[in-house]
Design a protein around this motif. Sequence first.
Motif, PDB file in Angstrom:
ATOM      1  N   VAL A  78      -5.182  -5.082  -6.071  1.00 61.00           N
ATOM      2  CA  VAL A  78      -4.697  -3.729  -5.799  1.00 61.00           C
ATOM      3  C   VAL A  78      -4.498  -3.557  -4.298  1.00 61.00           C
ATOM      4  CG1 VAL A  78      -5.853  -2.790  -7.842  1.00 61.00           C
ATOM      5  CG2 VAL A  78      -6.963  -2.592  -5.610  1.00 61.00           C
ATOM      6  N   SER A  79      -3.530  -2.728  -3.938  1.00 58.83           N
ATOM      7  CA  SER A  79      -3.212  -2.544  -2.521  1.00 58.83           C
ATOM      8  C   SER A  79      -3.597  -1.166  -2.007  1.00 58.83           C
ATOM      9  CB  SER A  79      -1.717  -2.784  -2.286  1.00 58.83           C
ATOM     10  OG  SER A  79      -0.936  -1.931  -3.107  1.00 58.83           O
ATOM     11  N   LEU A  80      -4.124  -0.309  -2.895  1.00 59.09           N
ATOM     12  CA  LEU A  80      -4.509   1.040  -2.491  1.00 59.09           C
ATOM     13  C   LEU A  80      -5.843   1.408  -3.126  1.00 59.09           C
ATOM     14  CD1 LEU A  80      -3.583   3.782  -1.120  1.00 59.09           C
ATOM     15  CD2 LEU A  80      -2.824   4.452  -3.403  1.00 59.09           C
ATOM     16  N   PRO A  86       0.811  -1.221   0.000  1.00 57.76           N
ATOM     17  CA  PRO A  86       0.000   0.000   0.000  1.00 57.76           C
ATOM     18  C   PRO A  86       0.846   1.274   0.000  1.00 57.76           C
ATOM     19  CG  PRO A  86      -0.952  -1.599   1.489  1.00 57.76           C
ATOM     20  CD  PRO A  86       0.354  -2.172   1.038  1.00 57.76           C
ATOM     21  N   ALA A  87       1.923   1.292   0.788  1.00 56.98           N
ATOM     22  CA  ALA A  87       2.773   2.494   0.863  1.00 56.98           C
ATOM     23  C   ALA A  87       3.477   2.759  -0.463  1.00 56.98           C
ATOM     24  CB  ALA A  87       3.801   2.343   1.980  1.00 56.98           C
ATOM     25  N   THR A  88       3.931   1.699  -1.132  1.00 54.35           N
ATOM     26  CA  THR A  88       4.610   1.867  -2.420  1.00 54.35           C
ATOM     27  C   THR A  88       3.632   2.332  -3.488  1.00 54.35           C
ATOM     28  OG1 THR A  88       6.134   0.114  -1.799  1.00 54.35           O
ATOM     29  CG2 THR A  88       6.115   0.746  -4.107  1.00 54.35           C
ATOM     30  N   ALA A  89       2.412   1.788  -3.465  1.00 53.32           N
ATOM     31  CA  ALA A  89       1.397   2.214  -4.435  1.00 53.32           C
ATOM     32  C   ALA A  89       1.077   3.693  -4.258  1.00 53.32           C
ATOM     33  CB  ALA A  89       0.128   1.375  -4.256  1.00 53.32           C
ATOM     34  N   LEU A  90       0.926   4.135  -3.008  1.00 47.45           N
ATOM     35  CA  LEU A  90       0.668   5.549  -2.748  1.00 47.45           C
ATOM     36  C   LEU A  90       1.840   6.399  -3.222  1.00 47.45           C
ATOM     37  CD1 LEU A  90      -1.170   7.715  -1.540  1.00 47.45           C
ATOM     38  CD2 LEU A  90      -0.125   7.260   0.685  1.00 47.45           C
ATOM     39  N   GLY A  91       3.051   5.923  -2.985  1.00 45.18           N
ATOM     40  CA  GLY A  91       4.240   6.639  -3.449  1.00 45.18           C
ATOM     41  C   GLY A  91       4.271   6.801  -4.962  1.00 45.18           C
ATOM     42  N   GLU A  92       3.817   5.769  -5.681  1.00 39.66           N
ATOM     43  CA  GLU A  92       3.758   5.852  -7.148  1.00 39.66           C
ATOM     44  C   GLU A  92       2.836   6.988  -7.593  1.00 39.66           C
ATOM     45  OE1 GLU A  92       5.108   4.099  -9.825  1.00 39.66           O
ATOM     46  OE2 GLU A  92       6.536   3.317  -8.367  1.00 39.66           O
ATOM     47  N   ILE A 114       1.862   9.668  -5.757  1.00 44.31           N
ATOM     48  CA  ILE A 114       2.420  10.961  -5.338  1.00 44.31           C
ATOM     49  C   ILE A 114       3.511  11.406  -6.312  1.00 44.31           C
ATOM     50  CG2 ILE A 114       3.790  12.108  -3.545  1.00 44.31           C
ATOM     51  CD1 ILE A 114       2.246  10.370  -1.492  1.00 44.31           C
ATOM     52  N   THR A 115       4.400  10.494  -6.654  1.00 45.76           N
ATOM     53  CA  THR A 115       5.485  10.814  -7.588  1.00 45.76           C
ATOM     54  C   THR A 115       4.946  11.148  -8.972  1.00 45.76           C
ATOM     55  OG1 THR A 115       6.954   9.342  -6.364  1.00 45.76           O
ATOM     56  CG2 THR A 115       7.646   9.953  -8.584  1.00 45.76           C
ATOM     57  N   GLY A 116       3.941  10.392  -9.412  1.00 53.59           N
ATOM     58  CA  GLY A 116       3.330  10.658 -10.712  1.00 53.59           C
ATOM     59  C   GLY A 116       2.672  12.020 -10.759  1.00 53.59           C
ATOM     60  N   ASN A 117       2.013  12.422  -9.668  1.00 49.64           N
ATOM     61  CA  ASN A 117       1.387  13.748  -9.623  1.00 49.64           C
ATOM     62  C   ASN A 117       2.435  14.847  -9.699  1.00 49.64           C
ATOM     63  OD1 ASN A 117       0.011  15.981  -7.328  1.00 49.64           O
ATOM     64  ND2 ASN A 117      -0.946  15.585  -9.304  1.00 49.64           N
ATOM     65  N   LYS A 118       3.594  14.627  -9.078  1.00 49.94           N
ATOM     66  CA  LYS A 118       4.681  15.617  -9.175  1.00 49.94           C
ATOM     67  C   LYS A 118       5.155  15.758 -10.621  1.00 49.94           C
ATOM     68  CE  LYS A 118       6.429  15.120  -4.471  1.00 49.94           C
ATOM     69  NZ  LYS A 118       7.517  14.592  -3.611  1.00 49.94           N
ATOM     70  N   ARG A 119       5.318  14.633 -11.317  1.00 50.62           N
ATOM     71  CA  ARG A 119       5.720  14.700 -12.731  1.00 50.62           C
ATOM     72  C   ARG A 119       4.691  15.478 -13.542  1.00 50.62           C
ATOM     73  NH1 ARG A 119       6.900   9.059 -11.949  1.00 50.62           N
ATOM     74  NH2 ARG A 119       5.014   8.540 -13.100  1.00 50.62           N
ATOM     75  N   PHE A 120       3.411  15.211 -13.267  1.00 49.26           N
ATOM     76  CA  PHE A 120       2.328  15.890 -13.976  1.00 49.26           C
ATOM     77  C   PHE A 120       2.381  17.397 -13.745  1.00 49.26           C
ATOM     78  CE2 PHE A 120      -2.097  17.525 -13.462  1.00 49.26           C
ATOM     79  CZ  PHE A 120      -2.490  17.484 -14.787  1.00 49.26           C
ATOM     80  N   VAL A 121       2.505  17.809 -12.482  1.00 46.45           N
ATOM     81  CA  VAL A 121       2.512  19.236 -12.144  1.00 46.45           C
ATOM     82  C   VAL A 121       3.718  19.940 -12.744  1.00 46.45           C
ATOM     83  CG1 VAL A 121       2.690  20.891 -10.248  1.00 46.45           C
ATOM     84  CG2 VAL A 121       1.123  18.963 -10.057  1.00 46.45           C
ATOM     85  N   TYR A 122       4.873  19.267 -12.739  1.00 43.42           N
ATOM     86  CA  TYR A 122       6.095  19.893 -13.251  1.00 43.42           C
ATOM     87  C   TYR A 122       6.237  19.783 -14.772  1.00 43.42           C
ATOM     88  CZ  TYR A 122       7.530  20.270  -8.376  1.00 43.42           C
ATOM     89  OH  TYR A 122       7.600  20.578  -7.038  1.00 43.42           O
TER      90      TYR A 122
END
Length: 202
Positions: free
Chosen positions: A101-103, A12-18, A20-28
């Motif tokens: 799915v874990s999240l 679950p923590a790794t899925a959430l991290g994916e 969060i990181t993807g949203n950063k790529r999107f915003v930037y």
Amino acid sequence: MTGIHTAQALTPATALGELITGNKRFVYGKPQYGHNVTQAAATAGGQQPHSVVLGCIDSRVPLEAVFDQPFGAICVARSGAHVLDRSVLGSVEFAVDALGVSLALVVGHKRCGAVTATVGAVRSGDRPGGDVGYLVDEIAPAVDGVDLDDPAAPEVAIRAHVIRTVERLRETPGLAAGIAEGRLRVVGAIYDLDSGWVEFLD
């Protein structure tokens, strides 16, 4: 449905991290994944998504893009203001049980029309008819306790509705075992239409 999926790719923590990181790529402005037919074909033989994302039908919130996820990474269920009905709950349970799915992520968004309409209906006491009335009825408990005279009432209600949806999922019998065993995490978030950022509430 149990047993269709035999291995979980991500915790679950790794899925959430994916996400969060993807949203950063999107915003930037540096997305890693696009929507093209070669990616679609590459995943046509099977899927092992890490998350199920519940969102609103709002056309300004394309969830695969917001989280910059490739084909096969997330299951998406959408309804007006991410209202949970039996088909949405069944879809979430299927994603967890059959696809592993874990999240489960509930994504509300700023200036949500369905929540704003519900605040207006509660203020006026004029409930819409038909199935729109059903949406209003489902969202209305999130408006309880909100100061309806406050200009920010819709935004407060949007956040309350996300939290309430997360709580309802956590209390769903079909998800309880996965949550208790740490195989599944249920998280809420708010998408900012102006900036593209996703605020994670958990």
